[in-house]
Design a protein around this motif. Structure first.
Motif, PDB file in Angstrom:
ATOM      1  N   ALA A  21       8.319 -21.846   7.212  1.00 43.58           N
ATOM      2  CA  ALA A  21       7.758 -22.805   7.804  1.00 43.58           C
ATOM      3  C   ALA A  21       6.771 -22.269   9.159  1.00 43.58           C
ATOM      4  CB  ALA A  21       8.690 -23.709   8.434  1.00 43.58           C
ATOM      5  N   PRO A  22       5.857 -23.058   9.590  1.00 47.43           N
ATOM      6  CA  PRO A  22       5.479 -24.398   9.305  1.00 47.43           C
ATOM      7  C   PRO A  22       4.560 -24.283   8.038  1.00 47.43           C
ATOM      8  CG  PRO A  22       4.321 -23.885  11.159  1.00 47.43           C
ATOM      9  CD  PRO A  22       5.229 -22.769  10.839  1.00 47.43           C
ATOM     10  N   ARG A  23       4.247 -25.361   7.346  1.00 44.84           N
ATOM     11  CA  ARG A  23       2.997 -25.447   6.443  1.00 44.84           C
ATOM     12  C   ARG A  23       1.888 -25.571   7.386  1.00 44.84           C
ATOM     13  NH1 ARG A  23       2.610 -29.928   4.212  1.00 44.84           N
ATOM     14  NH2 ARG A  23       1.449 -29.769   2.462  1.00 44.84           N
ATOM     15  N   ARG A  24       0.791 -24.768   7.111  1.00 44.51           N
ATOM     16  CA  ARG A  24      -0.496 -24.898   8.072  1.00 44.51           C
ATOM     17  C   ARG A  24      -1.470 -24.502   7.057  1.00 44.51           C
ATOM     18  NH1 ARG A  24       3.175 -20.723   7.657  1.00 44.51           N
ATOM     19  NH2 ARG A  24       2.544 -18.746   8.063  1.00 44.51           N
ATOM     20  N   GLN A  25      -2.641 -24.867   7.564  1.00 43.68           N
ATOM     21  CA  GLN A  25      -3.903 -24.703   7.058  1.00 43.68           C
ATOM     22  C   GLN A  25      -4.694 -23.356   7.545  1.00 43.68           C
ATOM     23  OE1 GLN A  25      -5.778 -26.694   4.398  1.00 43.68           O
ATOM     24  NE2 GLN A  25      -3.638 -27.373   4.693  1.00 43.68           N
ATOM     25  N   VAL A  26      -4.806 -22.655   6.527  1.00 46.93           N
ATOM     26  CA  VAL A  26      -5.216 -21.197   6.713  1.00 46.93           C
ATOM     27  C   VAL A  26      -6.597 -20.901   6.123  1.00 46.93           C
ATOM     28  CG1 VAL A  26      -4.796 -18.912   6.546  1.00 46.93           C
ATOM     29  CG2 VAL A  26      -3.178 -20.315   7.410  1.00 46.93           C
ATOM     30  N   ARG A  27      -7.543 -20.262   6.728  1.00 46.95           N
ATOM     31  CA  ARG A  27      -8.670 -19.784   6.042  1.00 46.95           C
ATOM     32  C   ARG A  27      -8.738 -18.504   5.754  1.00 46.95           C
ATOM     33  NH1 ARG A  27     -13.501 -20.947   3.890  1.00 46.95           N
ATOM     34  NH2 ARG A  27     -14.980 -19.458   4.119  1.00 46.95           N
ATOM     35  N   VAL A  28      -9.128 -17.752   4.848  1.00 54.14           N
ATOM     36  CA  VAL A  28      -9.373 -16.258   4.452  1.00 54.14           C
ATOM     37  C   VAL A  28     -10.764 -16.027   4.062  1.00 54.14           C
ATOM     38  CG1 VAL A  28      -6.936 -16.024   4.166  1.00 54.14           C
ATOM     39  CG2 VAL A  28      -8.394 -16.256   2.294  1.00 54.14           C
ATOM     40  N   ASP A  29     -11.339 -14.993   4.379  1.00 56.98           N
ATOM     41  CA  ASP A  29     -12.640 -14.813   3.903  1.00 56.98           C
ATOM     42  C   ASP A  29     -12.689 -14.158   2.530  1.00 56.98           C
ATOM     43  OD1 ASP A  29     -13.726 -15.531   6.218  1.00 56.98           O
ATOM     44  OD2 ASP A  29     -13.581 -13.322   7.206  1.00 56.98           O
ATOM     45  N   SER A  30     -13.819 -13.864   1.972  1.00 58.91           N
ATOM     46  CA  SER A  30     -13.629 -13.180   0.567  1.00 58.91           C
ATOM     47  C   SER A  30     -13.145 -11.784   0.474  1.00 58.91           C
ATOM     48  CB  SER A  30     -15.113 -13.371  -0.157  1.00 58.91           C
ATOM     49  OG  SER A  30     -15.481 -14.635   0.074  1.00 58.91           O
ATOM     50  N   PHE A  31     -12.447 -11.585  -0.680  1.00 59.61           N
ATOM     51  CA  PHE A  31     -12.006 -10.179  -0.780  1.00 59.61           C
ATOM     52  C   PHE A  31     -11.747  -9.699  -2.176  1.00 59.61           C
ATOM     53  CE2 PHE A  31      -8.415 -12.931  -0.454  1.00 59.61           C
ATOM     54  CZ  PHE A  31      -7.491 -12.441  -1.000  1.00 59.61           C
ATOM     55  N   TRP A  32     -11.570  -8.648  -2.628  1.00 54.40           N
ATOM     56  CA  TRP A  32     -11.239  -8.278  -3.760  1.00 54.40           C
ATOM     57  C   TRP A  32      -9.655  -7.770  -3.695  1.00 54.40           C
ATOM     58  CZ3 TRP A  32     -14.752  -7.797  -7.778  1.00 54.40           C
ATOM     59  CH2 TRP A  32     -16.200  -8.043  -7.686  1.00 54.40           C
ATOM     60  N   ILE A  33      -8.885  -8.141  -4.929  1.00 56.06           N
ATOM     61  CA  ILE A  33      -7.753  -7.446  -5.048  1.00 56.06           C
ATOM     62  C   ILE A  33      -7.380  -6.894  -6.388  1.00 56.06           C
ATOM     63  CG2 ILE A  33      -6.851  -9.957  -5.578  1.00 56.06           C
ATOM     64  CD1 ILE A  33      -4.224  -9.453  -3.921  1.00 56.06           C
ATOM     65  N   ASP A  34      -6.378  -6.014  -6.369  1.00 55.62           N
ATOM     66  CA  ASP A  34      -6.036  -5.484  -7.789  1.00 55.62           C
ATOM     67  C   ASP A  34      -5.575  -6.535  -8.572  1.00 55.62           C
ATOM     68  OD1 ASP A  34      -6.719  -2.868  -6.889  1.00 55.62           O
ATOM     69  OD2 ASP A  34      -4.707  -2.204  -6.095  1.00 55.62           O
ATOM     70  N   GLU A  35      -5.933  -6.422  -9.843  1.00 60.14           N
ATOM     71  CA  GLU A  35      -5.577  -7.373 -10.898  1.00 60.14           C
ATOM     72  C   GLU A  35      -4.048  -7.275 -11.168  1.00 60.14           C
ATOM     73  OE1 GLU A  35      -6.123  -6.955 -15.451  1.00 60.14           O
ATOM     74  OE2 GLU A  35      -7.820  -8.243 -14.819  1.00 60.14           O
ATOM     75  N   VAL A  36      -3.455  -6.128 -10.971  1.00 60.12           N
ATOM     76  CA  VAL A  36      -2.094  -5.782 -11.204  1.00 60.12           C
ATOM     77  C   VAL A  36      -1.520  -5.030 -10.096  1.00 60.12           C
ATOM     78  CG1 VAL A  36      -2.041  -5.942 -13.737  1.00 60.12           C
ATOM     79  CG2 VAL A  36      -2.454  -3.754 -12.594  1.00 60.12           C
ATOM     80  N   PRO A  37      -0.274  -4.713  -9.912  1.00 53.81           N
ATOM     81  CA  PRO A  37       0.325  -3.902  -9.031  1.00 53.81           C
ATOM     82  C   PRO A  37       0.105  -2.437  -9.395  1.00 53.81           C
ATOM     83  CG  PRO A  37       1.939  -5.322  -9.698  1.00 53.81           C
ATOM     84  CD  PRO A  37       0.708  -5.613 -10.552  1.00 53.81           C
ATOM     85  N   VAL A  38       0.055  -1.605  -8.473  1.00 51.84           N
ATOM     86  CA  VAL A  38      -0.253  -0.216  -8.534  1.00 51.84           C
ATOM     87  C   VAL A  38       0.889   0.307  -9.350  1.00 51.84           C
ATOM     88  CG1 VAL A  38      -0.393   2.111  -7.920  1.00 51.84           C
ATOM     89  CG2 VAL A  38      -1.463   0.286  -6.589  1.00 51.84           C
ATOM     90  N   THR A  39       0.425   0.850 -10.711  1.00 48.04           N
ATOM     91  CA  THR A  39       1.468   1.291 -11.777  1.00 48.04           C
ATOM     92  C   THR A  39       2.041   2.942 -11.471  1.00 48.04           C
ATOM     93  OG1 THR A  39      -0.196   2.280 -13.315  1.00 48.04           O
ATOM     94  CG2 THR A  39       0.597   0.003 -13.475  1.00 48.04           C
ATOM     95  N   ASN A  40       3.127   3.277 -12.158  1.00 49.37           N
ATOM     96  CA  ASN A  40       3.322   4.608 -12.018  1.00 49.37           C
ATOM     97  C   ASN A  40       2.158   5.622 -12.592  1.00 49.37           C
ATOM     98  OD1 ASN A  40       6.127   4.710 -11.276  1.00 49.37           O
ATOM     99  ND2 ASN A  40       6.466   3.540 -12.707  1.00 49.37           N
TER     100      ASN A  40
END
Length: 311
Positions: A21-40
């Motif tokens: 908590a608390p529930r809140r309104q948040v804004r984030v800018d555009s980004f790229w993220i890995d499709e999966v976690p980093v693997t072994n």
């Protein structure tokens, strides 16, 4: 990687644990993220290219740990061991054990490596924060903020309890790798896995991302704050009275564990939950869930993925 268009969402929850908590309104800018976690497999390429030695492979210095017991100054890491029956749930030492020789190549201890265990496509574990950070730098990426991770994990389902809706197992379907049964001794394995699972074993979320929930906790770059809303409410979007723009967690000195006053080691925010989250113990298989973890910690249930901001 998957591009996530910037936007506004409802961050946090007031239905489960107080630190969300608390529930809140948040804004984030555009980004790229890995499709999966980093693997072994991917982490091995990094180690081969750089010669990186992980935190778990280095003997701890007694100067950094004034209360360290004699004989503990050897390389190793924390390994989860299922108990034989019900135990005191207030003592994690009943299921977490420091194993000499446990590291990313030998996540369960020196008895078997990732090759023998068939874990090449599982998320890398037994990585401390600095190891994740080193990999990200080598890859030309960064670790996500808590807000970026939660926004991506929600997959466009704003304010839903889970990444796939408001039911944990819709029509009985297992949507992620978490503990079914009574933790820490009885896992029915309805999802098919006792420990980690290969990436992409469960359906992606609305953004096409896999394993954002459960399987392994994931490091973020934000320092832990018990009340995440308090510090970030001052960072509201320009011209807005109620939306926080790109919040960045707490402060190092405020992240220390009050239960260990002699040890001044910062704690970062983990997100996503893991395969050890269960209905009777840790209902943190949700986007809003968060957990503090000392940056010198490595375990069998913590991994990471990376982001690239902008673009």
């Amino acid at each position: 990687m998957v591009r996530i268009e910037g936007g506004t969402f409802t961050m946090g929850s007031e239905d489960f644990y107080p630190e969300e908590a608390p529930r809140r309104q948040v804004r984030v800018d555009s980004f790229w993220i890995d499709e999966v976690p980093v693997t072994n497999r991917e982490f091995a390429r990094f180690v081969e290219a750089t010669g990186h030695v992980t935190f778990a492979e280095i003997a701890p210095d007694p100067k950094d740990y004034p209360d360290m017991l004699p004989g503990m100054d050897k390389p190793g890491s924390l390994v989860f061991r299922k108990t034989s029956g019900p135990v005191d749930m207030g003592n994690p030492g009943n299921w977490w054990h420091f194993e000499f020789g446990a590291d990313w190549r030998h996540p369960l201890g020196p008895g078997a490596d990732i090759e023998e265990l068939g874990l090449w496509d599982h998320p890398v574990v037994q990585v401390a924060y600095g190891d994740a950070q080193a990999y990200a730098k080598w890859a030309g990426k960064e670790l996500p903020t808590e807000a970026e991770f939660e926004y991506a994990a929600r997959g466009g389902l704003d304010d839903a309890a889970y990444a796939w809706g408001d039911e944990l197992a819709p029509d009985g379907a297992m949507m992620a790798n978490y503990w079914q049964g009574l933790f820490p001794f009885a896992n029915t394995m309805a999802d098919g896995w006792e420990r980690t699972s290969p990436v992409r074993s469960f359906p992606p979320n609305g953004y096409g991302l896999y394993d954002m929930i459960a399987n392994t906790w994931e490091w973020t770059c934000d320092w832990w704050s018990q009340n995440p809303g308090a510090g970030s409410l001052a960072k509201k979007s320009k011209g807005s009275c109620c939306t926080i723009a790109n919040p960045r967690g707490g402060k190092l000195k405020e992240s220390f564990d009050p239960a260990q006053p002699k040890i001044k080691i910062g704690r970062k925010v983990l997100k996503g939950g893991s395969h050890l989250c269960a209905a009777n113990y840790c209902q943190r298989y949700r986007p809003a869930a968060r957990h503090p973890e000392a940056i010198d910690s490595s375990t069998t249930h913590i991994g990471f993925r990376c982001v690239v901001r902008g673009g």
